[in-house]
Enzyme design. Structure first.
Site, PDB file in Angstrom:
ATOM      1  N   GLU A  72       0.812  -1.218   0.000  1.00 47.16           N
ATOM      2  CA  GLU A  72       0.000   0.000   0.000  1.00 47.16           C
ATOM      3  C   GLU A  72       0.853   1.281   0.000  1.00 47.16           C
ATOM      4  O   GLU A  72       0.385   2.314   0.487  1.00 47.16           O
ATOM      5  CB  GLU A  72      -0.935  -0.007   1.195  1.00 47.16           C
ATOM      6  CG  GLU A  72      -1.918  -1.172   1.161  1.00 47.16           C
ATOM      7  CD  GLU A  72      -3.029  -1.037   2.184  1.00 47.16           C
ATOM      8  OE1 GLU A  72      -4.183  -0.943   1.771  1.00 47.16           O
ATOM      9  OE2 GLU A  72      -2.725  -1.025   3.395  1.00 47.16           O
ATOM     10  N   HIS A  81     -11.018  -1.019   6.947  1.00 51.77           N
ATOM     11  CA  HIS A  81      -9.598  -1.123   6.651  1.00 51.77           C
ATOM     12  C   HIS A  81      -8.746  -0.423   7.716  1.00 51.77           C
ATOM     13  O   HIS A  81      -8.019  -1.092   8.445  1.00 51.77           O
ATOM     14  CB  HIS A  81      -9.368  -0.527   5.261  1.00 51.77           C
ATOM     15  CG  HIS A  81      -7.952  -0.543   4.787  1.00 51.77           C
ATOM     16  ND1 HIS A  81      -7.589  -0.149   3.532  1.00 51.77           N
ATOM     17  CD2 HIS A  81      -6.792  -0.883   5.408  1.00 51.77           C
ATOM     18  CE1 HIS A  81      -6.281  -0.261   3.394  1.00 51.77           C
ATOM     19  NE2 HIS A  81      -5.780  -0.705   4.527  1.00 51.77           N
ATOM     20  N   HIS A 105      -4.079   0.460  11.165  1.00 47.55           N
ATOM     21  CA  HIS A 105      -5.308  -0.340  11.173  1.00 47.55           C
ATOM     22  C   HIS A 105      -5.880  -0.402  12.591  1.00 47.55           C
ATOM     23  O   HIS A 105      -5.873  -1.474  13.202  1.00 47.55           O
ATOM     24  CB  HIS A 105      -5.023  -1.766  10.687  1.00 47.55           C
ATOM     25  CG  HIS A 105      -4.667  -1.890   9.236  1.00 47.55           C
ATOM     26  ND1 HIS A 105      -4.433  -3.109   8.628  1.00 47.55           N
ATOM     27  CD2 HIS A 105      -4.520  -0.971   8.264  1.00 47.55           C
ATOM     28  CE1 HIS A 105      -4.141  -2.919   7.344  1.00 47.55           C
ATOM     29  NE2 HIS A 105      -4.179  -1.625   7.105  1.00 47.55           N
ATOM     30  N   HIS A 111      -0.240   5.376   8.014  1.00 43.40           N
ATOM     31  CA  HIS A 111      -1.344   4.472   7.695  1.00 43.40           C
ATOM     32  C   HIS A 111      -1.353   3.375   8.743  1.00 43.40           C
ATOM     33  O   HIS A 111      -0.353   2.688   8.944  1.00 43.40           O
ATOM     34  CB  HIS A 111      -1.190   3.853   6.298  1.00 43.40           C
ATOM     35  CG  HIS A 111      -2.218   2.789   6.030  1.00 43.40           C
ATOM     36  ND1 HIS A 111      -3.564   2.998   6.238  1.00 43.40           N
ATOM     37  CD2 HIS A 111      -2.115   1.507   5.611  1.00 43.40           C
ATOM     38  CE1 HIS A 111      -4.227   1.896   5.945  1.00 43.40           C
ATOM     39  NE2 HIS A 111      -3.376   0.968   5.567  1.00 43.40           N
TER      40      HIS A 111
HETATM   41 ZN   LIG Z   1      -3.811  -0.995   5.096  1.00 45.59          ZN
END
Ligand SMILES: [Zn+2]
Length: 238
Positions: free
Chosen positions: A77, A164, A98, A96
């Site tokens: 990603e 996500h 989760h 980023h």
């Molecule tokens: Zn991710």
């Protein structure tokens, strides 16, 4: 440069220690110049975000090419980072993660309203500005998807990827990291109020005027020191 690598690695450890990432998923980046960044990559002996080392932080360009010696690979990603940096020249850092609390609250349809104030001013102001949601739960593994995420986040500085995780940006690694913690706290409180069956009033206009931005030295730097000390206390500091 090595200091910046340590900063990015420390951000990964803070996010993991604060339960915003599980095991090996998630990454942090910082801009070096127009088209070069440092990004948390995956090595052959990757032990997960909580045990990120400075060597895991690699220099790449905005096409994902760069110094990947030693069997390193960019995360699938990486486009989240590169397309945000492309779309917003002013952005210096991207996170980023989760975080389970954010994902669950969003999937449950919990509204992130400005119900509290001085308890946590940055999180309160986040709620007032609004948190955009990118509605697809796909892996962001193409430039097109990265651009869609960047467009969804716009100038909000934070965003939820439904089913996500989250993306936050900032003027510094410290700021992007604290924004991720604030978004998680906002989600936790909002979800808990919903579980209690409560729907409190939102903060009044008058009170909102008394919730100033206390500045980056307080919101970002001092809190960063606190969380790095927590790592130290747990024997997890770099
Ligand atoms: Zn991710």
């Amino acid at each position: 440069m090595s200091d910046l690598r340590t900063t990015v690695a420390t951000a990964c450890r803070i996010l993991a220690q604060q339960d915003l990432v599980a095991d090996v998923l998630g990454h942090v980046s910082v801009r070096l110049d127009t088209d070069r960044i440092l990004l948390r990559c995956r090595g052959p002996q990757d032990r997960g975000l909580l045990f990120t080392i400075a060597d895991d932080i690699r220099e790449i360009d905005l096409d994902g090419r760069g110094d990947l010696d030693g069997g390193y690979a960019v995360p699938n990603e990486f486009h989240i980072h590169t397309e945000l940096f492309r779309a917003h020249p002013e952005i210096k850092a991207v996170v980023h993660a989760h975080p389970r609390d954010v994902v669950i609250a969003d999937l449950a349809g919990v509204e992130l309203r400005q119900t509290f104030g001085a308890y946590n001013i940055p999180a309160s102001r986040l709620a007032h500005r609004g948190v955009p949601v990118y509605p697809r739960s796909v892996l962001i593994r193409t430039p097109q998807l990265g651009r869609a995420v960047a467009a969804a986040i716009g100038d909000a500085g934070v965003g939820i990827l439904r089913g996500h995780g989250v993306v936050t940006v900032g003027d510094s690694v410290e700021q992007a990291t604290m924004r991720a913690l604030d978004l998680a706290e906002l989600s936790r409180i909002s979800a808990q109020l919903t579980r209690l069956g409560a729907r409190p009033h939102t903060v009044s206009d008058d009170d909102r005027q008394e919730l100033p931005d206390l500045g980056s030295a307080f919101n970002d730097s001092s809190r960063w020191r606190h969380y790095t000390c927590r790592l130290q206390g747990a024997g997890l500091a770099l």
